[in-house]
Design a protein around this motif. Structure first.
Motif, PDB file in Angstrom:
ATOM      1  N   TRP A 124      30.006  11.580  -7.469  1.00 24.11           N
ATOM      2  CA  TRP A 124      30.655  10.496  -6.591  1.00 24.11           C
ATOM      3  C   TRP A 124      31.704  11.030  -6.175  1.00 24.11           C
ATOM      4  O   TRP A 124      32.596  11.512  -6.470  1.00 24.11           O
ATOM      5  CB  TRP A 124      31.032   9.268  -7.610  1.00 24.11           C
ATOM      6  CG  TRP A 124      31.184   8.103  -6.678  1.00 24.11           C
ATOM      7  CD1 TRP A 124      30.588   7.410  -5.649  1.00 24.11           C
ATOM      8  CD2 TRP A 124      32.770   7.585  -6.719  1.00 24.11           C
ATOM      9  NE1 TRP A 124      31.386   6.429  -5.145  1.00 24.11           N
ATOM     10  CE2 TRP A 124      32.801   6.467  -5.904  1.00 24.11           C
ATOM     11  CE3 TRP A 124      33.743   7.704  -7.505  1.00 24.11           C
ATOM     12  CZ2 TRP A 124      33.668   5.613  -5.558  1.00 24.11           C
ATOM     13  CZ3 TRP A 124      34.808   6.729  -7.454  1.00 24.11           C
ATOM     14  CH2 TRP A 124      34.889   5.704  -6.311  1.00 24.11           C
ATOM     15  N   LEU A 125      31.832  10.928  -4.568  1.00 26.88           N
ATOM     16  CA  LEU A 125      32.904  11.161  -3.986  1.00 26.88           C
ATOM     17  C   LEU A 125      32.785  12.403  -3.193  1.00 26.88           C
ATOM     18  O   LEU A 125      32.888  12.874  -1.967  1.00 26.88           O
ATOM     19  CB  LEU A 125      34.336  10.798  -4.296  1.00 26.88           C
ATOM     20  CG  LEU A 125      34.663   9.294  -4.294  1.00 26.88           C
ATOM     21  CD1 LEU A 125      36.195   8.968  -4.906  1.00 26.88           C
ATOM     22  CD2 LEU A 125      34.455   8.654  -2.891  1.00 26.88           C
ATOM     23  N   LEU A 126      32.607  13.483  -4.313  1.00 29.48           N
ATOM     24  CA  LEU A 126      32.468  14.813  -3.705  1.00 29.48           C
ATOM     25  C   LEU A 126      31.336  15.208  -3.096  1.00 29.48           C
ATOM     26  O   LEU A 126      31.509  16.034  -2.517  1.00 29.48           O
ATOM     27  CB  LEU A 126      32.624  15.683  -5.213  1.00 29.48           C
ATOM     28  CG  LEU A 126      33.976  15.611  -6.168  1.00 29.48           C
ATOM     29  CD1 LEU A 126      33.866  16.629  -7.330  1.00 29.48           C
ATOM     30  CD2 LEU A 126      35.187  16.248  -5.163  1.00 29.48           C
ATOM     31  N   ASP A 127      30.316  14.426  -3.452  1.00 28.38           N
ATOM     32  CA  ASP A 127      29.100  14.688  -2.518  1.00 28.38           C
ATOM     33  C   ASP A 127      29.345  14.153  -1.109  1.00 28.38           C
ATOM     34  O   ASP A 127      28.387  14.610  -0.175  1.00 28.38           O
ATOM     35  CB  ASP A 127      27.855  14.274  -3.237  1.00 28.38           C
ATOM     36  CG  ASP A 127      27.976  12.499  -3.241  1.00 28.38           C
ATOM     37  OD1 ASP A 127      28.970  11.918  -3.004  1.00 28.38           O
ATOM     38  OD2 ASP A 127      26.855  11.934  -3.755  1.00 28.38           O
ATOM     39  N   GLN A 128      30.336  13.645  -0.562  1.00 29.88           N
ATOM     40  CA  GLN A 128      30.757  13.158   0.558  1.00 29.88           C
ATOM     41  C   GLN A 128      31.377  14.473   1.593  1.00 29.88           C
ATOM     42  O   GLN A 128      31.685  13.957   2.769  1.00 29.88           O
ATOM     43  CB  GLN A 128      31.214  11.826   0.660  1.00 29.88           C
ATOM     44  CG  GLN A 128      30.501  10.576   0.028  1.00 29.88           C
ATOM     45  CD  GLN A 128      29.229  10.405   0.680  1.00 29.88           C
ATOM     46  OE1 GLN A 128      29.046  10.521   1.788  1.00 29.88           O
ATOM     47  NE2 GLN A 128      28.147  10.478  -0.338  1.00 29.88           N
ATOM     48  N   ILE A 129      32.036  15.330   0.701  1.00 27.74           N
ATOM     49  CA  ILE A 129      32.705  16.353   1.439  1.00 27.74           C
ATOM     50  C   ILE A 129      31.842  17.212   2.450  1.00 27.74           C
ATOM     51  O   ILE A 129      30.773  17.528   1.994  1.00 27.74           O
ATOM     52  CB  ILE A 129      33.509  17.255   0.464  1.00 27.74           C
ATOM     53  CG1 ILE A 129      34.151  16.462  -0.352  1.00 27.74           C
ATOM     54  CG2 ILE A 129      34.247  18.359   1.052  1.00 27.74           C
ATOM     55  CD1 ILE A 129      34.803  17.383  -1.488  1.00 27.74           C
ATOM     56  N   PRO A 130      32.129  17.209   3.864  1.00 22.13           N
ATOM     57  CA  PRO A 130      31.182  18.001   4.619  1.00 22.13           C
ATOM     58  C   PRO A 130      31.289  19.370   4.134  1.00 22.13           C
ATOM     59  O   PRO A 130      32.018  20.116   3.362  1.00 22.13           O
ATOM     60  CB  PRO A 130      32.101  17.954   5.795  1.00 22.13           C
ATOM     61  CG  PRO A 130      33.119  16.713   5.779  1.00 22.13           C
ATOM     62  CD  PRO A 130      33.622  16.696   4.241  1.00 22.13           C
ATOM     63  N   PHE A 131      29.841  19.852   4.352  1.00 24.11           N
ATOM     64  CA  PHE A 131      29.065  21.144   3.640  1.00 24.11           C
ATOM     65  C   PHE A 131      29.467  21.239   2.190  1.00 24.11           C
ATOM     66  O   PHE A 131      28.208  21.429   1.497  1.00 24.11           O
ATOM     67  CB  PHE A 131      30.098  22.284   4.459  1.00 24.11           C
ATOM     68  CG  PHE A 131      29.514  23.686   4.067  1.00 24.11           C
ATOM     69  CD1 PHE A 131      28.308  24.254   4.648  1.00 24.11           C
ATOM     70  CD2 PHE A 131      30.286  24.375   3.203  1.00 24.11           C
ATOM     71  CE1 PHE A 131      27.582  25.316   4.060  1.00 24.11           C
ATOM     72  CE2 PHE A 131      29.454  25.617   2.712  1.00 24.11           C
ATOM     73  CZ  PHE A 131      28.393  25.978   3.196  1.00 24.11           C
ATOM     74  N   PHE A 132      30.539  21.225   1.533  1.00 24.85           N
ATOM     75  CA  PHE A 132      30.595  21.358   0.158  1.00 24.85           C
ATOM     76  C   PHE A 132      30.080  20.589  -0.613  1.00 24.85           C
ATOM     77  O   PHE A 132      29.356  20.620  -1.710  1.00 24.85           O
ATOM     78  CB  PHE A 132      32.010  21.537  -0.089  1.00 24.85           C
ATOM     79  CG  PHE A 132      32.689  22.787   0.408  1.00 24.85           C
ATOM     80  CD1 PHE A 132      32.748  23.943  -0.240  1.00 24.85           C
ATOM     81  CD2 PHE A 132      33.492  22.792   1.769  1.00 24.85           C
ATOM     82  CE1 PHE A 132      33.285  25.284   0.429  1.00 24.85           C
ATOM     83  CE2 PHE A 132      34.341  23.996   1.949  1.00 24.85           C
ATOM     84  CZ  PHE A 132      34.143  24.972   1.458  1.00 24.85           C
ATOM     85  N   GLY A 133      29.905  19.114  -0.222  1.00 23.57           N
ATOM     86  CA  GLY A 133      29.354  18.236  -0.645  1.00 23.57           C
ATOM     87  C   GLY A 133      27.835  18.273  -0.955  1.00 23.57           C
ATOM     88  O   GLY A 133      27.096  18.241  -1.875  1.00 23.57           O
TER      89      GLY A 133
END
Length: 305
Positions: A124-133
């Motif tokens: 959760w939340l981390l998967d929204q980071i561009p590219f890295f998510g």
């Protein structure tokens, strides 16, 4: 960037079953037991996980049942290889053939069965980071568990007393026995842990990686996992690198097709296996290096004096 993120994510997904199985095999082989029945155990775990999930509607039940089946088959192998001191190669091949046939029989009624809906994967939340998510944080939790197991197994084997005992049993079981350690019990415990990892690997294949059951769906991954342990010279970090190398090769082929580079599907299917043969052939050119890293009693039954 999107293609690169997709390639990283699919590589992590494809490599996880290989990594889980190989880490379990590594611990068993460190204790001196060579189990060639991995393919059959993975097949039985895959079909049992699928059956349990379809019947109960719970993915947790499927994973738990697969782990139990993996441990049961590993201990079944231990009866012959450890208890009766039978030839480990022949016993393992017997388990592989038995598991493959039994999985085909019990799984007939579940071909085409539909799994229940499951929650969206990712952190959760981390998967929204561009590219890295998309690349690193959109995976199922078992992917991250397999990565955490690498330092955990390394620390256990090389920094703790129980890990030292397992390695001693794999190097010189007669010396460990003279010091008062129960060699058969230690080998059975290592096999049980190996079976749990292999069972989890089979469950991941049928429930997450390709959410369906088809006869023979493991498709040689058990044999590749065995080869990865030799490729990684019985070291967890090297096994991880090997697993992700082979997983990445498969995904690169598929991504090339997705961007319009035509590759025959037969070549895609054979690429990981061809790479396994090439790597093992290169390693075999230096047998001294393998002997220096291989547990001295690997594949040899322990006969107490």
């Amino acid at each position: 960037m999107s293609v690169a993120a997709s390639l990283i994510a699919t590589t992590m997904n494809a490599s996880t079953p290989l990594l889980l199985a190989a880490l379990g095999i590594l611990v068993a082989e460190r204790s001196g037991v060579l189990n060639l029945g991995v393919e059959g155990i993975m097949l039985m775990s895959a079909v049992c996980a699928y059956m349990a999930t379809v019947e109960t509607g719970s993915f947790a039940a499927g994973f738990i049942f697969a782990i139990v089946i993996g441990i049961a088959f590993a201990l079944f192998f231990a009866i012959f290889a450890v208890g009766l001191r039978a030839n480990q190669q022949a016993s393992g091949l017997g388990v592989a053939i038995f598991g493959g046939g039994l999985s085909a029989y019990v799984g007939v009624a579940y071909q085409g069965a539909v799994l229940p809906e499951r929650s969206v994967d990712g952190i959760w939340l981390l998967d929204q980071i561009p590219f890295f998510g998309q690349a690193f944080f959109s995976q199922h939790w078992i992917v991250y568990l397999s990565l955490l197991m690498i330092p955990a197994i390394w620390y256990f084997l090389f920094k703790t007393r129980p890990g030292l005992v397992i390695r001693a049993v794999g190097e010189s079981p007669s010396s460990a026995n003279a010091l008062g350690y129960n060699v058969p019990l230690i080998r059975c415990a290592a096999l049980a842990f190996s079976g749990a990892c292999i069972g989890l690997s089979g469950a991941y294949l049928s429930l997450i990686y390709t959410p369906l059951w088809v006869e023979g769906m493991v498709a040689g991954r058990g044999w590749i996992a065995l080869a990865l342990v030799t490729f990684g010279t019985w070291r967890p970090l090297r096994v991880f690198l090997g697993a992700y190398l082979f997983g990445g090769m498969t995904m690169i082929q598929m991504n090339l097709q997705s961007i319009g580079i035509s590759i025959p599907p037969q070549f895609i299917s054979m690429a990981p296996y061809a790479a396994t043969i090439i790597v093992l052939a290169l390693l075999s050119r230096n047998p001294t290096w393998i002997r220096m890293n291989m547990p001295a009693s690997l594949g040899k039954p322990f006969i107490p004096h």
